[in-house]
Enzyme design. Structure first.
Site, PDB file in Angstrom:
ATOM      1  N   HIS A  36       1.202  -1.456   0.264  1.00 40.06           N
ATOM      2  CA  HIS A  36       0.102   0.477   0.657  1.00 40.06           C
ATOM      3  C   HIS A  36       0.677   1.178  -0.411  1.00 40.06           C
ATOM      4  CE1 HIS A  36      -4.013   1.934   1.321  1.00 40.06           C
ATOM      5  NE2 HIS A  36      -3.360   3.163   1.438  1.00 40.06           N
ATOM      6  N   GLU A  37       1.844   1.400   1.118  1.00 42.56           N
ATOM      7  CA  GLU A  37       2.860   2.156   0.736  1.00 42.56           C
ATOM      8  C   GLU A  37       3.314   2.207  -0.550  1.00 42.56           C
ATOM      9  OE1 GLU A  37       2.368   5.175   2.704  1.00 42.56           O
ATOM     10  OE2 GLU A  37       0.651   3.976   4.025  1.00 42.56           O
TER      11      GLU A  37
END
Length: 215
Positions: A21-22
């Site tokens: 996600h990051e």
């Protein structure tokens, strides 16, 4: 499912899902011309670079939603800051939905070739490696769908608030600014630990799961 056993399955899913996600946020910003994520060492899938203790704790406790350490970005490098910020914000939840689809595909394939319904394999007393595989894949789908939906909520500092900011006229920025920082985070924690957040996103998660897992 035994809680200790479930935690053993959840932790690697958590680390993978939050890291991707990051990383997706950072890569999207980098592709838009921002060198900050690369300079800060965040264009990596190393979970230690992305882990936020409080967000990880919330995810472990709820098994549904949480957050990682935000990737530092600088919108001044973007050619169109409002539009490009929306793209960067969408990248994180989109990566979770993509992971959920991959895990759901694997789960459905296991269901096709396994003898007996998946529910029996998941909760039965026997099944060995097959049972563990089904449980792992199902948890991976749930966690990634939940993370994707959770992060689309229009509450700062979640991605949904940045997407909303890009859609609304600039005159509305001041209202979202009031929820930035500790106030928005406190609101999310209250909603999470009172169960209100689960009641909001739970039905949506179940609906999406029903579309992804069909065996």
């Amino acid at each position: 499912m035994n809680m200790i056993f479930e935690l053993i399955l959840v932790i690697p899913i958590l680390l993978l899902s939050l890291s991707i996600h990051e990383f997706s946020h950072g890569m999207a910003s980098y592709k838009k011309g921002d060198p900050t994520p690369k300079m800060q060492g965040r264009l990596t899938l190393n979970p230690l670079s992305h882990l936020d203790p409080m967000g990880a704790l919330v995810l472990l406790l709820t098994r549904r939603f949480g957050w990682a350490k935000p990737v530092p970005i600088n919108p001044r490098y973007y050619s169109n800051p409002r539009r490009d910020m929306m793209v960067v914000s969408v990248a994180g939840p989109a990566s979770n939905f993509a992971l959920a689809l991959i895990f759901a595909l694997a789960l459905n394939l296991v269901g096709i070739f396994a003898s007996g319904p998946l529910a029996m394999r998941m909760y039965g007393q026997s099944g060995g490696l097959l049972m563990i595989t089904v449980q792992f894949l199902y948890l991976a789908v749930i966690i990634n769908v939940s993370l994707g939906i959770f992060n689309l909520l229009p509450v700062p500092p979640l991605d949904g608030s940045k997407i909303l900011r890009g859609v609304l006229p600039p005159s509305y920025d001041r209202y979202l600014n009031q929820l930035e920082g500790p106030l928005g985070m406190m609101l999310l924690l209250v909603l999470a630990f009172t169960g209100i957040l689960g009641a909001i996103i739970g039905p949506i998660v179940q609906m999406v799961l029903g579309l992804m897992v069909f065996v």
